[in-house]
Enzyme design. Sequence first.
Site, mmCIF file in Angstrom:
data_model
loop_
_atom_site.group_PDB
_atom_site.id
_atom_site.type_symbol
_atom_site.label_atom_id
_atom_site.label_comp_id
_atom_site.label_asym_id
_atom_site.label_seq_id
_atom_site.Cartn_x
_atom_site.Cartn_y
_atom_site.Cartn_z
ATOM 1 N N HIS A 79 -11.899 1.162 -1.848
ATOM 2 C CA HIS A 79 -10.744 1.910 -1.506
ATOM 3 C C HIS A 79 -9.761 1.034 -1.686
ATOM 4 O O HIS A 79 -8.560 1.720 -1.465
ATOM 5 C CB HIS A 79 -10.993 3.433 -0.402
ATOM 6 C CG HIS A 79 -9.686 4.058 -1.057
ATOM 7 N ND1 HIS A 79 -8.742 3.743 0.490
ATOM 8 C CD2 HIS A 79 -9.569 5.516 -1.317
ATOM 9 C CE1 HIS A 79 -8.228 5.217 -0.411
ATOM 10 N NE2 HIS A 79 -8.394 5.998 -1.202
ATOM 11 N N ASP B 274 -3.633 -16.590 -9.088
ATOM 12 C CA ASP B 274 -3.296 -18.499 -9.301
ATOM 13 C C ASP B 274 -3.333 -18.746 -7.764
ATOM 14 O O ASP B 274 -3.352 -19.354 -7.033
ATOM 15 C CB ASP B 274 -2.405 -18.772 -9.288
ATOM 16 C CG ASP B 274 -2.281 -18.559 -11.171
ATOM 17 O OD1 ASP B 274 -3.630 -18.228 -12.061
ATOM 18 O OD2 ASP B 274 -1.548 -19.033 -11.953
ATOM 19 N N LYS C 291 0.377 4.500 3.675
ATOM 20 C CA LYS C 291 -0.428 4.457 4.506
ATOM 21 C C LYS C 291 0.218 3.268 5.405
ATOM 22 O O LYS C 291 -0.462 1.604 4.972
ATOM 23 C CB LYS C 291 -2.105 4.395 4.080
ATOM 24 C CG LYS C 291 -3.157 4.927 3.241
ATOM 25 C CD LYS C 291 -2.922 4.872 1.974
ATOM 26 C CE LYS C 291 -3.610 5.140 0.924
ATOM 27 N NZ LYS C 291 -3.782 6.722 0.782
ATOM 28 N N ASP D 246 7.327 -1.041 17.573
ATOM 29 C CA ASP D 246 8.655 -1.432 18.399
ATOM 30 C C ASP D 246 9.648 -2.602 16.817
ATOM 31 O O ASP D 246 10.096 -4.209 18.144
ATOM 32 C CB ASP D 246 8.490 -2.181 19.205
ATOM 33 C CG ASP D 246 7.542 -1.689 20.012
ATOM 34 O OD1 ASP D 246 8.530 -0.327 20.386
ATOM 35 O OD2 ASP D 246 7.352 -2.253 20.930
ATOM 36 N N LYS E 145 -6.609 -1.631 -2.888
ATOM 37 C CA LYS E 145 -6.308 -2.219 -4.068
ATOM 38 C C LYS E 145 -5.269 -3.307 -3.743
ATOM 39 O O LYS E 145 -4.198 -3.883 -2.931
ATOM 40 C CB LYS E 145 -4.964 -1.380 -3.653
ATOM 41 C CG LYS E 145 -5.499 0.332 -4.445
ATOM 42 C CD LYS E 145 -5.534 1.126 -3.232
ATOM 43 C CE LYS E 145 -5.764 2.430 -3.482
ATOM 44 N NZ LYS E 145 -6.283 3.310 -2.504
ATOM 45 N N HIS F 254 0.940 9.685 -0.260
ATOM 46 C CA HIS F 254 0.206 9.051 -0.486
ATOM 47 C C HIS F 254 0.167 7.241 0.293
ATOM 48 O O HIS F 254 -0.964 6.539 0.556
ATOM 49 C CB HIS F 254 -0.230 8.457 -1.414
ATOM 50 C CG HIS F 254 -1.674 8.056 -2.348
ATOM 51 N ND1 HIS F 254 -1.962 6.709 -2.524
ATOM 52 C CD2 HIS F 254 -2.411 8.944 -2.385
ATOM 53 C CE1 HIS F 254 -2.935 6.839 -2.808
ATOM 54 N NE2 HIS F 254 -4.148 7.670 -2.784
#
Length: 404
Positions: free
Chosen positions: A113, A120, A293, A298, A115, A291
């Site tokens: 899952h 380089d 996350k 603080d 991404k 979508h």
Amino acid sequence: MNEVWRDGNRVELLINGEGFYPSVYQAIEDARREVLLETFILRDDKVGRGLRQVLIDAARRGVRVDVIADGYGTPDLDASFLGGLLDAGVRLHLFDPQPRRLGMRTNLFRRLHRKHVVVDGAVAFVGGINFCADHLADFGPMAKQDYAVRIEGPGVQDIRRACLEVLRPAPHLESSDMPAADAVHPGGPAGPCRTCLAIRDNLHRRTEIEQHYLRAIARARERLLIANAYFFPGYRLLRALRDAAKRGVTVRLILQGLPDMPLVRLCSKLLYDTLLRDGVEIYEYRDRPLHGKVAVMDRHWATVGSSNLDPLSLSLNLEGNLMIEDEAFASALDDHLERLAADSCRRVTRQYARRGYWWRAPLVFLSFHFLRHFPAIAGQLPAHRQMLHPARIDEEPGQSQVQP
């Protein structure tokens, strides 16, 4: 917990596909030696075709290009899309691809899952944005709201190593065909951010992302903002959020109000009253499916990545989140989430949360305890080896598509 923090990084927040795709494409266009890319979803649409072209161009000028796509999230790419990639020398690997049974995919759990993109060894990207057009506003009302970061500096090497760890056990790759560990040279300090890549896998780092969240929640003294698409955490995270609110921390959750998966939102709503009665604030984002996350604590700690706070992400999937300690970055993300809550969200009240509670209470109990034990149940199912297979073109008439 395998925790390595790196000083001297520059981190840039990228919002939605409009911020993410141009930055990724430009980095690949500038590549001279190596591109490593991991994605859950790659589609044959305008975003996928844009990525395909920059990858082909990079491979043709001699850049080594390895693309890892999840076998469930990316089930079908036809020959016209795939052929140009393979002909140019792009290596396309499918993660844990399993055969269909009665026409249905079987690898539902333990998915790749993450991404990640690394170019380089000098620049990398971490987030929740897939390579498909529904992360762009012109997709329509169901376009997703999502986030990623671009990082330069010593922390890039940790992301590169994570990508190589997925490639290394691939049975179709000889050791001599693997990217060399020293094929790229680590860059020097690039900015003021301190970063740590947190990985969730099914081997040695099963709770790392959850532990980072628990530590941040426990250390919060003033405010904690969490924006998460699929929210159904276990006991420890729920208790930590409630305890933080009870000790006076402003705890705000931004969750889906316009869901792309209604069943997931229903699960989240089962927890609303439990959280609200201890002072946790809940906002439902209404403009488009959330979508993202991300979280901020603080105004000096933040995280951006692929991990939801649900049983799949916390207990089964391969996930990656970048933890960031930097006041400027965290404050900017905090300000953005506050605007989101004020301008595009509906605050959930206890009166709203308790509608129909008399019949939902048994469902809350049963659902929570089932999902709490679901990872252990799913772990008993077969055919979940963390394995890569090369993509190929199925030549049968009418069946040209990506196959393991």
